[in-house]
Design a protein around this motif. Sequence first.
Motif, PDB file in Angstrom:
ATOM      1  N   ASP A 103      12.906  16.126   9.676  1.00 24.95           N
ATOM      2  CA  ASP A 103      12.874  15.676  11.090  1.00 24.95           C
ATOM      3  C   ASP A 103      14.243  15.828  11.484  1.00 24.95           C
ATOM      4  N   ASP A 104      14.472  16.726  12.502  1.00 26.75           N
ATOM      5  CA  ASP A 104      15.764  17.137  13.047  1.00 26.75           C
ATOM      6  C   ASP A 104      16.033  16.477  14.525  1.00 26.75           C
ATOM      7  N   LEU A 117       0.861  -0.996  -0.060  1.00 24.71           N
ATOM      8  CA  LEU A 117      -0.045  -0.095  -0.017  1.00 24.71           C
ATOM      9  C   LEU A 117       0.889   1.175  -0.056  1.00 24.71           C
ATOM     10  N   ASP A 118       0.523   2.187  -0.757  1.00 19.55           N
ATOM     11  CA  ASP A 118       1.172   3.515  -1.020  1.00 19.55           C
ATOM     12  C   ASP A 118       0.587   4.455   0.123  1.00 19.55           C
ATOM     13  N   VAL A 119       1.629   4.740   1.040  1.00 22.44           N
ATOM     14  CA  VAL A 119       1.001   5.890   2.121  1.00 22.44           C
ATOM     15  C   VAL A 119       1.872   7.183   1.965  1.00 22.44           C
ATOM     16  N   VAL A 120       0.980   8.228   2.544  1.00 22.88           N
ATOM     17  CA  VAL A 120       1.421   9.649   2.430  1.00 22.88           C
ATOM     18  C   VAL A 120       1.811  10.225   3.850  1.00 22.88           C
ATOM     19  N   TYR A 121       2.950  10.094   4.160  1.00 23.05           N
ATOM     20  CA  TYR A 121       3.204  10.877   5.508  1.00 23.05           C
ATOM     21  C   TYR A 121       4.011  12.150   5.411  1.00 23.05           C
ATOM     22  N   ASN A 122       4.247  12.742   4.257  1.00 23.07           N
ATOM     23  CA  ASN A 122       5.018  14.067   4.149  1.00 23.07           C
ATOM     24  C   ASN A 122       4.029  15.329   3.999  1.00 23.07           C
ATOM     25  N   HIS A 123       2.626  15.069   3.757  1.00 20.35           N
ATOM     26  CA  HIS A 123       1.863  16.130   3.920  1.00 20.35           C
ATOM     27  C   HIS A 123       0.266  15.725   4.098  1.00 20.35           C
ATOM     28  N   PHE A 124      -0.867  16.467   4.112  1.00 15.29           N
ATOM     29  CA  PHE A 124      -2.004  16.058   4.252  1.00 15.29           C
ATOM     30  C   PHE A 124      -2.650  16.961   3.146  1.00 15.29           C
ATOM     31  N   GLY A 125      -3.870  16.555   2.585  1.00 15.00           N
ATOM     32  CA  GLY A 125      -4.485  17.106   1.485  1.00 15.00           C
ATOM     33  C   GLY A 125      -4.961  18.574   1.949  1.00 15.00           C
ATOM     34  N   PRO A 126      -5.555  19.310   0.985  1.00 19.25           N
ATOM     35  CA  PRO A 126      -5.914  20.518   1.292  1.00 19.25           C
ATOM     36  C   PRO A 126      -7.325  20.839   1.601  1.00 19.25           C
ATOM     37  N   ASP A 127      -8.181  19.656   1.661  1.00 24.57           N
ATOM     38  CA  ASP A 127      -9.567  19.896   2.076  1.00 24.57           C
ATOM     39  C   ASP A 127     -10.033  18.725   2.950  1.00 24.57           C
ATOM     40  N   GLY A 128     -10.539  19.148   4.117  1.00 17.56           N
ATOM     41  CA  GLY A 128     -11.038  18.182   5.214  1.00 17.56           C
ATOM     42  C   GLY A 128     -10.165  17.680   6.431  1.00 17.56           C
ATOM     43  N   ASN A 129      -8.907  18.391   6.226  1.00 14.60           N
ATOM     44  CA  ASN A 129      -8.160  18.231   7.419  1.00 14.60           C
ATOM     45  C   ASN A 129      -8.292  19.017   8.572  1.00 14.60           C
ATOM     46  N   TYR A 130      -9.113  18.632   9.705  1.00 16.99           N
ATOM     47  CA  TYR A 130      -9.442  19.822  10.667  1.00 16.99           C
ATOM     48  C   TYR A 130      -8.349  19.722  11.805  1.00 16.99           C
ATOM     49  N   MET A 131      -7.367  18.756  11.624  1.00 21.93           N
ATOM     50  CA  MET A 131      -6.805  18.537  12.952  1.00 21.93           C
ATOM     51  C   MET A 131      -5.762  19.591  13.415  1.00 21.93           C
ATOM     52  N   PRO A 132      -5.448  20.653  12.172  1.00 18.79           N
ATOM     53  CA  PRO A 132      -4.700  21.798  13.096  1.00 18.79           C
ATOM     54  C   PRO A 132      -5.551  22.620  13.832  1.00 18.79           C
ATOM     55  N   LEU A 133      -6.609  22.344  14.033  1.00 22.46           N
ATOM     56  CA  LEU A 133      -7.708  23.457  14.841  1.00 22.46           C
ATOM     57  C   LEU A 133      -7.614  22.881  16.132  1.00 22.46           C
ATOM     58  N   TYR A 134      -7.194  21.720  16.576  1.00 26.12           N
ATOM     59  CA  TYR A 134      -6.974  21.109  18.096  1.00 26.12           C
ATOM     60  C   TYR A 134      -5.757  20.607  18.176  1.00 26.12           C
ATOM     61  N   ALA A 135      -4.651  20.372  17.304  1.00 23.76           N
ATOM     62  CA  ALA A 135      -3.351  19.650  17.717  1.00 23.76           C
ATOM     63  C   ALA A 135      -2.262  20.409  16.872  1.00 23.76           C
ATOM     64  N   PRO A 136      -1.241  20.350  17.232  1.00 24.05           N
ATOM     65  CA  PRO A 136      -0.129  21.023  16.779  1.00 24.05           C
ATOM     66  C   PRO A 136       0.475  20.033  15.470  1.00 24.05           C
ATOM     67  N   LEU A 137      -0.472  19.914  14.504  1.00 25.32           N
ATOM     68  CA  LEU A 137      -0.098  18.942  13.425  1.00 25.32           C
ATOM     69  C   LEU A 137       1.285  19.192  12.632  1.00 25.32           C
ATOM     70  N   PHE A 138       0.986  20.727  12.459  1.00 24.04           N
ATOM     71  CA  PHE A 138       2.192  21.431  11.517  1.00 24.04           C
ATOM     72  C   PHE A 138       3.107  22.262  12.338  1.00 24.04           C
ATOM     73  N   THR A 139       4.194  22.487  11.635  1.00 22.04           N
ATOM     74  CA  THR A 139       5.222  23.257  12.351  1.00 22.04           C
ATOM     75  C   THR A 139       5.825  24.464  11.144  1.00 22.04           C
ATOM     76  N   GLU A 140       6.101  25.654  11.668  1.00 21.47           N
ATOM     77  CA  GLU A 140       6.876  26.315  10.701  1.00 21.47           C
ATOM     78  C   GLU A 140       8.274  26.139  10.663  1.00 21.47           C
ATOM     79  N   LYS A 141       8.869  25.298  11.704  1.00 20.24           N
ATOM     80  CA  LYS A 141      10.188  24.866  11.499  1.00 20.24           C
ATOM     81  C   LYS A 141      10.575  24.625  10.305  1.00 20.24           C
ATOM     82  N   HIS A 142       9.782  23.854   9.427  1.00 22.32           N
ATOM     83  CA  HIS A 142      10.131  23.090   8.298  1.00 22.32           C
ATOM     84  C   HIS A 142       8.888  23.437   7.296  1.00 22.32           C
ATOM     85  N   ALA A 143       9.400  23.716   6.049  1.00 20.61           N
ATOM     86  CA  ALA A 143       8.543  23.911   4.860  1.00 20.61           C
ATOM     87  C   ALA A 143       8.595  22.801   3.803  1.00 20.61           C
ATOM     88  N   SER A 144       7.338  22.649   3.183  1.00 20.93           N
ATOM     89  CA  SER A 144       7.142  21.635   2.283  1.00 20.93           C
ATOM     90  C   SER A 144       6.620  22.158   1.105  1.00 20.93           C
TER      91      SER A 144
END
Length: 583
Positions: A265-266, A192-219
């Motif tokens: 990931d540092d 199975l192909d899995v994607v752990y480098n980003h999340f799609g642009p529609d339907g990802n609510y997690m940043p509203l309640y958890a630190p899913l992203f960081t400005e420390k790194h850009a993608s």
Amino acid sequence: MNTSSFGPEITEDGVLFRLWAPLQNKVRLSLEPGGIHDMQPGDEGWHLFKAEAAGPGSRYKFVLSNGLAVPDPGSRFQPEDVHGPSEVIDPSFSWQSAGWRGRRWEETILYELHIGTFTEGGTFLSAIEKLDHLKNLGITAIQIMPVAEFPGRWNWGYDGVLPYAPDASYGRPEDLKRLVDAAHEREISVFLDVVYNHFGPDGNYMPLYAPLFTEKHASPWGAGVNYDDAGAAWVRELVIQNALYWITEFRMDGLRLDAVHAIKDDGREHLLHELAGRVQTAAAGRHVHLVVENEDNNSALLERDHQCRPTSFTAQWNDDIHHVLHVAGTGETFGYYRDYADDVSKIGRALAEGFVFQGEHMAYRGETRGTSSTGLPPTAFISFIQNHDQIGNRAQGDRVLASVPSEALKALAAVYLLSPQIPMLFMGEEWRAEQPFPYFCDFNAELNDIVRKGRRTELSRLPGFDAGTMLDPAAESTFHSAKLKWPTDQNDAWLTFYRFLINLRREHIVPLLTNAGSGAGVYEVAESSVSIAWRFEYSTLRLCANLSNRSCICRVPEGDIFFQLGENEAGMLSPWGVVWTLE
């Protein structure tokens, strides 16, 4: 009972619901039916609630402090798409292939497919109907493009936002298990192909309640996924537990990790190494293999131990072998193909050593690329002449190799299918399918327009690009154009040729690969031909190939010829001539 795992847990007296929401002081659970309930705050930002009246089939959402109702990031099924309620799924399944332990890596012949376009039905269950075709072809493993729940009715899969939920457009989770089970009954592994480098642009609510992203790194998709900043521990767990979920609950035989060069990931231990270690522990004696896509050609991910066994990842998609063979077959030299043109030695290096660029400057990138791969066995690389990216990232999504002269295509197929690298076909290649595989998506109107403009800008760099004929990525017709048209004649000439090559591979190449420490390759060039020798413990495999339109000097080696295309007379090999020998 594990209170710190993602997704609901069915217990003897109900269902334990849990949400990691450290940015929320209060979270409520909305059950259908069952009403709304206050969740209890736990350690490290977890919110918990045991619902005695809930069970398999119950639908639910989490209600944040501002009243917004969101799906579960650990949802196992989204019957009403990414913005709808999540559904509790019973994980139990009656496996018919319970004794399946997987296949050794050297036996692998991969077949990449997209569930939505592989069959007219476009479902997990309809894919089962084609497994006998793949078995008869000689395929030993299928690699399924990402199935994580994505927005809309169709998508390549790389815009998923709920990583644990197989997309509802393909069927229910138990349908995917039926597909895996049916493949195993035919001795076909499932990746199975899995994607752990980003999340799609529609339907990802997690940043509203958890630190899913960081400005420390850009993608390329915006802020990086938080694998090493404040609160990263549970973000890491989200994806590692996801990998374990596919390997254990769905009995996948391996995972292909998309674009790992974009996973930043540092921290003390890179996410990739932690994930690989925990997957191998969970595999518990099964043959489970991890594959990476890595644009940086970082050979460190493919390191072997003293017995030449993978320490982390089994293999990498070898874009370099695709590029050199594509240029040879098509003559295209635009974009990154220019760095692979007019130099037959690059064909030799890609086949003998893996990477073409092993620290040299690459003009297209404007910088050096890659690290040395000469110490790796050929089985550390997956070779192909088609895949979803190389077809889909063209202006028309056309399968350009399907239109090259037959003698050229036969030569390219014979080179990569009989190479000691691990071969991968793209769905339909075996009968020379001409259906395109353009990029397609089904976002909301605003996002669809952004995608159209982005694709137009990106593809306008290609020679001959015509904006008026660009396929609309959001159009239903674009999606349907990619559906395979299956041949009615199983004795089709191209099918017969591919079966023949795959059978030769099984008879002559696979036995050589059982000694994981063997297979060092060396190459020589003469005019436009290349000669390569791979030295194994007891045998030497040799290739002499003229991937050009004119006869040229080629010293065909001594040994038993087990495959030949074209003529070899007086030291001259005819155009598109290929000779494989074993001594």
